[in-house]
Motif scaffolding. Sequence first.
Motif, PDB file in Angstrom:
ATOM      1  N   GLN A 260      -5.075 -47.787  11.203  1.00 47.41           N
ATOM      2  CA  GLN A 260      -4.381 -46.146  10.824  1.00 47.41           C
ATOM      3  C   GLN A 260      -4.321 -45.979  11.882  1.00 47.41           C
ATOM      4  N   ALA A 261      -5.626 -45.494  11.924  1.00 51.08           N
ATOM      5  CA  ALA A 261      -6.507 -44.592  12.999  1.00 51.08           C
ATOM      6  C   ALA A 261      -6.715 -44.778  14.468  1.00 51.08           C
ATOM      7  N   GLU A 262      -6.888 -45.728  14.484  1.00 49.73           N
ATOM      8  CA  GLU A 262      -6.953 -46.770  15.655  1.00 49.73           C
ATOM      9  C   GLU A 262      -5.535 -46.925  16.502  1.00 49.73           C
ATOM     10  N   ALA A 263      -4.620 -47.463  15.755  1.00 53.04           N
ATOM     11  CA  ALA A 263      -3.204 -48.129  16.126  1.00 53.04           C
ATOM     12  C   ALA A 263      -2.814 -45.894  16.466  1.00 53.04           C
ATOM     13  N   THR A 264      -3.392 -45.262  15.394  1.00 54.40           N
ATOM     14  CA  THR A 264      -2.578 -44.050  15.564  1.00 54.40           C
ATOM     15  C   THR A 264      -2.574 -43.289  17.054  1.00 54.40           C
ATOM     16  N   SER A 265      -4.290 -43.277  17.247  1.00 54.78           N
ATOM     17  CA  SER A 265      -4.780 -42.820  19.011  1.00 54.78           C
ATOM     18  C   SER A 265      -4.292 -43.732  19.951  1.00 54.78           C
ATOM     19  N   TRP A 266      -4.028 -44.863  19.889  1.00 54.45           N
ATOM     20  CA  TRP A 266      -3.066 -45.181  21.055  1.00 54.45           C
ATOM     21  C   TRP A 266      -1.972 -45.447  20.799  1.00 54.45           C
ATOM     22  N   LEU A 267      -1.007 -44.968  20.129  1.00 58.18           N
ATOM     23  CA  LEU A 267       0.052 -44.274  19.520  1.00 58.18           C
ATOM     24  C   LEU A 267       0.327 -43.007  21.073  1.00 58.18           C
ATOM     25  N   ALA A 268      -0.365 -42.088  20.607  1.00 51.40           N
ATOM     26  CA  ALA A 268      -0.526 -40.830  20.644  1.00 51.40           C
ATOM     27  C   ALA A 268      -0.279 -40.709  22.450  1.00 51.40           C
ATOM     28  N   LYS A 269      -0.696 -41.841  22.550  1.00 51.20           N
ATOM     29  CA  LYS A 269      -1.469 -41.000  24.243  1.00 51.20           C
ATOM     30  C   LYS A 269      -0.502 -42.177  25.283  1.00 51.20           C
ATOM     31  N   CYS A 270       0.498 -43.529  24.256  1.00 51.45           N
ATOM     32  CA  CYS A 270       2.179 -43.619  25.094  1.00 51.45           C
ATOM     33  C   CYS A 270       2.608 -43.290  24.463  1.00 51.45           C
ATOM     34  N   ASP A 271       3.038 -42.029  23.697  1.00 49.31           N
ATOM     35  CA  ASP A 271       4.156 -41.189  23.408  1.00 49.31           C
ATOM     36  C   ASP A 271       4.108 -40.555  24.364  1.00 49.31           C
ATOM     37  N   ALA A 272       2.840 -39.686  24.705  1.00 50.91           N
ATOM     38  CA  ALA A 272       2.764 -38.660  25.838  1.00 50.91           C
ATOM     39  C   ALA A 272       3.032 -39.180  27.057  1.00 50.91           C
ATOM     40  N   LEU A 273       3.311 -40.409  27.616  1.00 50.34           N
ATOM     41  CA  LEU A 273       3.037 -40.585  28.796  1.00 50.34           C
ATOM     42  C   LEU A 273       4.801 -41.152  29.073  1.00 50.34           C
ATOM     43  N   ARG A 274       5.267 -41.578  27.869  1.00 49.81           N
ATOM     44  CA  ARG A 274       6.484 -41.824  27.568  1.00 49.81           C
ATOM     45  C   ARG A 274       7.678 -40.526  27.928  1.00 49.81           C
ATOM     46  N   GLY A 275       6.379 -39.822  27.548  1.00 46.62           N
ATOM     47  CA  GLY A 275       8.281 -38.426  27.580  1.00 46.62           C
ATOM     48  C   GLY A 275       7.924 -37.482  25.863  1.00 46.62           C
TER      49      GLY A 275
ATOM     50  N   ASP B 290       2.161 -34.610  17.005  1.00 50.30           N
ATOM     51  CA  ASP B 290       1.902 -34.952  16.222  1.00 50.30           C
ATOM     52  C   ASP B 290       0.142 -36.334  15.518  1.00 50.30           C
ATOM     53  N   HIS B 291       0.895 -37.497  16.598  1.00 48.59           N
ATOM     54  CA  HIS B 291      -0.177 -38.584  16.523  1.00 48.59           C
ATOM     55  C   HIS B 291      -1.282 -38.455  16.895  1.00 48.59           C
ATOM     56  N   LEU B 292      -1.949 -37.328  17.501  1.00 45.84           N
ATOM     57  CA  LEU B 292      -3.148 -36.778  17.613  1.00 45.84           C
ATOM     58  C   LEU B 292      -3.873 -36.649  16.581  1.00 45.84           C
ATOM     59  N   ASP B 293      -3.264 -35.549  15.817  1.00 49.16           N
ATOM     60  CA  ASP B 293      -3.901 -34.800  14.934  1.00 49.16           C
ATOM     61  C   ASP B 293      -4.151 -35.529  13.952  1.00 49.16           C
ATOM     62  N   GLN B 294      -2.721 -36.446  13.787  1.00 49.12           N
ATOM     63  CA  GLN B 294      -3.219 -37.416  12.390  1.00 49.12           C
ATOM     64  C   GLN B 294      -4.137 -38.458  12.834  1.00 49.12           C
TER      65      GLN B 294
ATOM     66  N   ALA C  38     -13.206 -41.534  17.883  1.00 50.13           N
ATOM     67  CA  ALA C  38     -13.417 -40.216  18.087  1.00 50.13           C
ATOM     68  C   ALA C  38     -13.868 -40.419  19.785  1.00 50.13           C
ATOM     69  N   ARG C  39     -14.155 -41.657  20.319  1.00 53.20           N
ATOM     70  CA  ARG C  39     -14.722 -41.701  21.666  1.00 53.20           C
ATOM     71  C   ARG C  39     -13.548 -41.484  22.715  1.00 53.20           C
ATOM     72  N   HIS C  40     -12.519 -42.149  22.228  1.00 51.53           N
ATOM     73  CA  HIS C  40     -11.685 -42.177  22.644  1.00 51.53           C
ATOM     74  C   HIS C  40      -9.955 -40.837  22.631  1.00 51.53           C
ATOM     75  N   LEU C  41     -11.033 -40.870  21.587  1.00 46.19           N
ATOM     76  CA  LEU C  41      -9.850 -39.562  21.091  1.00 46.19           C
ATOM     77  C   LEU C  41      -9.219 -38.394  22.829  1.00 46.19           C
ATOM     78  N   PRO C  42     -10.959 -38.191  23.116  1.00 50.53           N
ATOM     79  CA  PRO C  42     -10.276 -37.446  24.488  1.00 50.53           C
ATOM     80  C   PRO C  42      -9.784 -37.185  25.218  1.00 50.53           C
ATOM     81  N   GLU C  43      -9.082 -38.564  25.959  1.00 46.39           N
ATOM     82  CA  GLU C  43      -8.335 -39.969  26.997  1.00 46.39           C
ATOM     83  C   GLU C  43      -6.990 -39.385  26.494  1.00 46.39           C
ATOM     84  N   CYS C  44      -7.356 -39.460  24.862  1.00 41.76           N
ATOM     85  CA  CYS C  44      -5.834 -38.896  24.669  1.00 41.76           C
ATOM     86  C   CYS C  44      -4.941 -37.886  24.761  1.00 41.76           C
ATOM     87  N   THR C  45      -5.626 -36.331  24.527  1.00 43.21           N
ATOM     88  CA  THR C  45      -5.987 -35.051  24.925  1.00 43.21           C
ATOM     89  C   THR C  45      -5.025 -35.315  26.222  1.00 43.21           C
TER      90      THR C  45
END
Length: 473
Positions: free
Chosen positions: A177-192, A199-203, A217-224
């Motif tokens: 869930q952590a891995e998929a949610t982090s990827w989803l957060a970046k996708c959400d951002a690019l999608r607008g 929310d997904h970043l916090d989760q 944790a290593r790739h969370l900064p990419e999402c932010t």
Amino acid sequence: MSTEIVAERLLSAADSADPDRAARLAFRAFVALSRTADSHQMLPFLARARKAHDAVRSPRTELIHCTLAGTAATRAGLADGPDYLDKALRIFDQNAFGDDPVLVECALTAALTLMRPQEARRFAPLVAALDLAPLDRARLLALIGAGDAWAGNLVRGQAELREAVRLAALCDSLDVQAEATSWLAKCDALRGDLDEAADHLDQARELAARVGSAWVARHLPECTVALAFARGDHDAWVGLLELVVATDAGVTAGLQHEHRWELATHHALAGRPGLAATLLADVADPPASWPGGPVLPAWRAWILDPDSPATAAALTAALGRLTRPIERLLAARVAWLLGAHHGRSGRRGEAARLLEQASAGYARAGAAGLLALVLKDLRLLGGRPPTTGPGGAGPAGTDPPPAPAFPVAAGRPALTDAEARVAAAIADGLSNREAAQRLFVSVKTIEFHLGNIFRKLGVRNRTELAARRARTG
């Protein structure tokens, strides 16, 4: 249960299993730990898989061994990783292993580790046809969704990642869930979908902390970084870019060069060529086979001399060489940077062509969030103010539009583009802080430019600057 404990139990079971089963257990142990472990913790799985393969030497055990060897080597930065992974994919294709969930996951892992995300799509029908436990389906859907999004199909990738998150939550599998949610957060951002992305970043942060996931944790900064960019929060975006460049984040996605080039571009266009050059010094261009490799040398040359027609023309030509799915978003971004810069320099025809190229690229990828930002530059090019954004500011990652020129006395140096924009903002009556917000720079940058502006124009204060503006129109 701790993923380390799960992995240890699987490896213990492998000790008493036949070679084929031992190889599968080693891979399952790797899967259990891969979202929480550092690269050096992968080595025990490699040893078990090699032992099983040496005992039976079947295509199945060889595929598992090559996947683990290649993934472990790639994560550790060793040169032989890709050779193992290429071999794993060849074995999978030659033996039609599509009905075996473990081997499908091996091949999918190999393709993504090789940074060939477009290949994830070919595994989707196989996964759909398999009779899988919900957790296994969640894990495979997360990989396919990440691959689709990474290859520029954000609409499909977002849908698959949402389903992966849902299934992982049902199974109470916090690591998946952590891995998929982090990827989803970046996708959400690019999608607008910015609120969802936040929310997904916090989760993802909370889930990663609950399982102690060094990998997530290593790739969370990419999402932010992606979220700050899509929000138009320029200061946060620059600060986060500095973090990911300093920590070499983005290695596993092939983005470390792109991050560094973005930060260097920011400094170059903000009138800090020395900082831009320092960021690029002693960093070699990657091979052309690397994601974005065909454009990075020309992008470097443009960063070092962005006002040169020759470097702009070379970078425009290099855009045509970004033809792979993994390069779709980068192609749109570089076209946007070039188009916005041409617009600020008054080259409207070239600006319009490149900005339309960028908007088409983002539309094709489903990057509605980034498309909205490019449209601001297109509106400004057409003489209309942007419909959103503080003080008529341009989109994140680009400088605002050109300001009217301030004539200087004979013999005095002319204002730079950055100084002219600051002068216009101050002459409009903005405070230093308000000007900083409009121009997406720091207050200290405004103060620095003001000193140069007053000296070059021969004015003593803001009132005289505004009067000079009024006299020259």
